[in-house]
Write a protein that holds these residues in place. Structure first.
Motif, PDB file in Angstrom:
ATOM      1  N   GLN A 156      -6.253  -3.939  -8.930  1.00  0.00           N
ATOM      2  CA  GLN A 156      -5.533  -3.528  -7.735  1.00  0.00           C
ATOM      3  C   GLN A 156      -4.305  -2.753  -8.189  1.00  0.00           C
ATOM      4  N   GLU A 204      -1.026   0.112  -6.928  1.00  0.00           N
ATOM      5  CA  GLU A 204      -0.304   0.698  -5.811  1.00  0.00           C
ATOM      6  C   GLU A 204      -0.646   2.178  -5.735  1.00  0.00           C
ATOM      7  N   GLU A 205      -0.843   2.638  -4.523  1.00  0.00           N
ATOM      8  CA  GLU A 205      -1.167   4.047  -4.331  1.00  0.00           C
ATOM      9  C   GLU A 205       0.077   4.881  -4.629  1.00  0.00           C
ATOM     10  N   LEU A 228       0.449  -7.791  -8.182  1.00  0.00           N
ATOM     11  CA  LEU A 228      -0.840  -7.188  -7.889  1.00  0.00           C
ATOM     12  C   LEU A 228      -1.933  -8.072  -8.460  1.00  0.00           C
ATOM     13  N   ALA A 270       1.193   4.156   4.116  1.00  0.00           N
ATOM     14  CA  ALA A 270       2.231   4.914   3.426  1.00  0.00           C
ATOM     15  C   ALA A 270       3.281   5.345   4.440  1.00  0.00           C
ATOM     16  N   THR A 326       7.677  -3.093   1.702  1.00  0.00           N
ATOM     17  CA  THR A 326       6.747  -4.199   1.901  1.00  0.00           C
ATOM     18  C   THR A 326       5.352  -3.729   2.290  1.00  0.00           C
ATOM     19  N   GLU A 327       5.228  -2.494   2.770  1.00  0.00           N
ATOM     20  CA  GLU A 327       3.931  -2.001   3.246  1.00  0.00           C
ATOM     21  C   GLU A 327       3.353  -0.933   2.338  1.00  0.00           C
ATOM     22  N   ARG A 328       3.731  -0.939   1.100  1.00  0.00           N
ATOM     23  CA  ARG A 328       3.227   0.086   0.193  1.00  0.00           C
ATOM     24  C   ARG A 328       1.709  -0.047   0.044  1.00  0.00           C
ATOM     25  N   GLN A 360       8.921  -7.315  -6.267  1.00  0.00           N
ATOM     26  CA  GLN A 360       7.622  -6.731  -5.972  1.00  0.00           C
ATOM     27  C   GLN A 360       6.549  -7.814  -6.050  1.00  0.00           C
ATOM     28  N   GLY A 420      -2.555  -1.454   3.675  1.00  0.00           N
ATOM     29  CA  GLY A 420      -1.188  -0.992   3.876  1.00  0.00           C
ATOM     30  C   GLY A 420      -1.149   0.438   4.378  1.00  0.00           C
ATOM     31  N   ARG A 450      -2.006  -0.337  -1.209  1.00  0.00           N
ATOM     32  CA  ARG A 450      -2.638  -0.837  -2.429  1.00  0.00           C
ATOM     33  C   ARG A 450      -4.115  -0.472  -2.405  1.00  0.00           C
ATOM     34  N   ARG A 510      -8.646  -0.060   0.645  1.00  0.00           N
ATOM     35  CA  ARG A 510      -7.239   0.337   0.714  1.00  0.00           C
ATOM     36  C   ARG A 510      -6.560  -0.533   1.752  1.00  0.00           C
TER      37      ARG A 510
END
Length: 196
Positions: free
Chosen positions: A39, A41-42, A57, A171, A183-185, A54, A169, A187, A167
């Motif tokens: 997993q 982060e985008e 993951l 952006a 908090t909504e990044r 953070q 969350g 993934r 995917r």
């Protein structure tokens, strides 16, 4: 008037042609495959500053499986739940007592993976099943509720390349500064299959 002449195929010849077995589809190569799950982060175009640590993951996981066979990766937690089953009031022949019960609730995810690779540079067909179990508190109720869900899909993945299969969350829009973005990044859940 030109007469067209049709020739009938004799029935013994037709039955002989139908009796010829067709070649069986080739079995996949008997090789081990390495399936990796991670997993990440985008990557985004924004800049995130946060006072919260953070969230961890999903740690990268690997499982080796025979081509065409099934493998499981499970992330689970068993949660003990103790409750009062009965209460006995004191009496002339017995004292007071409390009888308690204990159950275990399961929470987590299980991934079932079935890779099929025909060999060479061909893509891997990967059947994926995700089973999820969650425990939700119900204030004022006796026991917490337990929800389960399942999802199944099939994807084609180039051999040796990371492929995004899910995917989560959202952006933040470009040019937006917000504490919610931390908090909504988004993934990405990714898989890679390698022939060993």
């Amino acid at each position: 008037m030109a007469a067209t002449m049709r020739r009938a195929i004799p029935s013994f010849l037709l039955s002989a042609l139908l009796a010829v077995p067709l070649p069986a589809p080739a079995a996949p190569p008997a090789r081990d495959l390495l399936v990796e799950v991670r997993q990440v982060e985008e990557p985004g175009g924004g800049y995130v500053v946060s006072t919260r640590p953070q969230a961890a993951l999903l740690p990268p996981q690997q499982v080796q499986v025979l081509n065409g066979s099934e493998a499981r990766i499970r992330y689970a937690q068993a949660i003990p739940l103790q409750w009062v089953q009965s209460v006995q009031a004191p009496g002339p022949l017995a004292g007071a007592g409390v009888q308690q019960g204990l159950i275990w609730l399961q929470a987590g995810q299980s991934l079932v993976l079935r890779p099929r690779w025909p060999g060479g540079q061909a893509a891997v067909t990967l059947e994926i099943e995700v089973q999820t179990a969650a425990v939700q508190a119900r204030p004022g109720a006796g026991l917490p509720s337990q929800q389960r869900s399942e999802l199944a899909t099939t994807v084609q993945a180039p051999l040796g390349q990371w492929v995004t299969i899910a995917r989560s969350g959202q952006a933040a829009p470009k040019g937006t500064y917000s504490s919610a973005a931390a908090t909504e990044r988004p993934r990405l859940l990714q898989l890679r299959v390698t022939a060993l």
